[in-house]
Design an enzyme around this catalytic site. Structure first.
Site, PDB file in Angstrom:
ATOM      1  N   SER A 126       0.941  -1.235  -0.030  1.00 42.99           N
ATOM      2  CA  SER A 126       0.116  -0.123  -0.019  1.00 42.99           C
ATOM      3  C   SER A 126       0.962   1.309   0.112  1.00 42.99           C
ATOM      4  CB  SER A 126      -0.792   0.028   1.244  1.00 42.99           C
ATOM      5  OG  SER A 126      -1.617   1.365   1.520  1.00 42.99           O
ATOM      6  N   TYR A 151      -1.881  -1.355  11.180  1.00 44.32           N
ATOM      7  CA  TYR A 151      -2.107  -1.824   9.906  1.00 44.32           C
ATOM      8  C   TYR A 151      -0.905  -1.406   8.973  1.00 44.32           C
ATOM      9  CZ  TYR A 151      -3.749  -1.598   5.230  1.00 44.32           C
ATOM     10  OH  TYR A 151      -4.029  -1.539   3.845  1.00 44.32           O
ATOM     11  N   LYS A 155       1.850  -3.956   6.511  1.00 46.54           N
ATOM     12  CA  LYS A 155       2.386  -3.825   5.244  1.00 46.54           C
ATOM     13  C   LYS A 155       3.702  -3.767   5.280  1.00 46.54           C
ATOM     14  CE  LYS A 155      -1.532  -4.105   3.493  1.00 46.54           C
ATOM     15  NZ  LYS A 155      -1.999  -5.274   2.787  1.00 46.54           N
TER      16      LYS A 155
END
Ligand code: UDP
Length: 341
Positions: A126, A151, A155
């Site tokens: 992302s 979160y 990644k």
């Protein structure tokens, strides 16, 4: 020769669009999903669009025995990993839930790839890894900034797990794709984004407001240092984004990779403000949205957009669908959902 691609999380928003494009490009697709964050709407849509009974495994990628069994029973040429939790706010409240799920599942995929003597692994990363970049647009060489949520941290850690596994284990090749803001739906309106509860993301919130499920859209912040005061993002059409995966799988299966681990930005290269997106949605779909300006949302960066030229140079991929088409497809999908309740 037929090649088989395993899509973990293939019943979700991005995974279902990727499964359609791969199948239509001639790959044998296997979808595996634990269905913890979706129902079977998108899986059924994938089968309808492709006209194929796509093999489906209901399984949790944190269960190593199940992952090993799957790799033992199918000959997998490439795996695309989407199966992960994705709510930024929830990850702040429940960090261990996010670290456990998002890291264990990917570790198990890498372990199974190693045990199988190698595999091609595509990780869905992302633009969040860039944080608020000081220079825009961001290239793949732009620095990764410390993550602002668990979160986002998962990644970054998964990217590193893939890079290190490729360096250490023979036969594993890897590519991380850094997505900007995927929006819209398949032109058939048979698959799309299905948020559970109140949407966090802008476009589902817009379409749900337009259909009357939400009363008013809050635009978070109109005092940013941008031309109209609202945040700038790079909104990438979901079908264009899905096609990038077909190019990536073909690159991994061929002999053209420059390194055994590569990274590509998947975006349009075009910054669009929240207000422009809202007005574009109104214009394209001929309706008026009930919206108001609200305070900034904690954690939002002011502006981020991609330099996607590396993906075009290396793989011949670039975004093609216009923003108008994408916004029309998002609305068609919301109407399809309402008509099929
Ligand atoms: N946004 C907004 N209202 C909403 C949801 C999002 O104004 O109800 C804004 C948000 O502040 C950001 C942009 O829309 O500037 C994109 O947010 P989204 O959550 O879709 O993606 P993000 O860029 O945060 O990953």
């Amino acid at each position: 020769m037929k090649r088989t691609v395993l899509v973990s999380g293939g019943a979700g928003y991005i995974g279902s669009h990727v499964s359609v494009e791969l199948s239509q490009a001639g790959y044998d697709v296997i979808i595996a999903d634990d269905m913890s964050n979706c129902d079977d709407t998108n899986y059924k849509g994938v089968c309808r669009i492709t006209g194929k009974e796509i093999p489906f495994y209901r399984m949790d990628f944190c269960d190593m025995d199940a992952v090993s069994r799957l790799f033992a029973s199918e000959k997998i040429d490439a795996v695309i990993h989407f199966a992960a939790f994705k709510a930024v706010g929830e990850s702040v409240a429940e960090p261990l839930k996010y670290y456990r799920n998002n890291l264990c599942s990917f570790m198990n995929i890498l372990q199974a790839s190693r045990d199988a003597g190698g595999c091609n692994v595509l990780f869905s990363s992302s633009a969040t890894v860039y944080g608020q970049a000081s220079r825009l647009p961001v290239t793949e060489e732009s620095p990764r900034l410390p993550a602002t949520s668990p979160y986002g941290n998962t990644k970054q850690i998964c990217e590193d797990m893939l890079r290190d596994s490729v360096a250490a284990y023979k036969g594993i090749k890897g590519i991380s794709l850094r997505y900007f803001n995927p929006i819209g739906a398949h032109p058939s309106a048979l698959i799309g984004e299905l948020p559970r509860g109140v949407p966090n993301n802008l476009v589902p919130y817009i379409t749900q407001t337009a259909i009357g499920k939400r009363e008013v859209l809050s635009i978070f912040g109109n005092d940013y240092p941008t031309p109209d005061g609202t945040c700038l993002r790079d909104y990438i059409d979901i079908v264009d984004l899905a096609k990038a995966h077909v190019c990536t799988v073909s690159r991994m299966l061929g002999s053209g990779m420059e390194d055994d681990y590569e990274i590509f930005n998947i975006g349009t290269g075009r910054p669009v403000s929240v207000l422009e997106l809202v007005k574009g949605f109104e214009r394209v779909n001929g309706l008026k949205l009930n919206y108001r300006f609200a305070p900034r949302r904690p954690g939002d960066v002011t502006a981020i957009w991609a330099d996607p030229s590396k993906a075009e140079r290396a793989m011949g991929w670039k975004a093609e669908r216009s923003l108008d088409e994408t916004l029309a497809s998002a609305w068609a999908w919301e109407k399809h959902l309402a008509a099929n309740k």
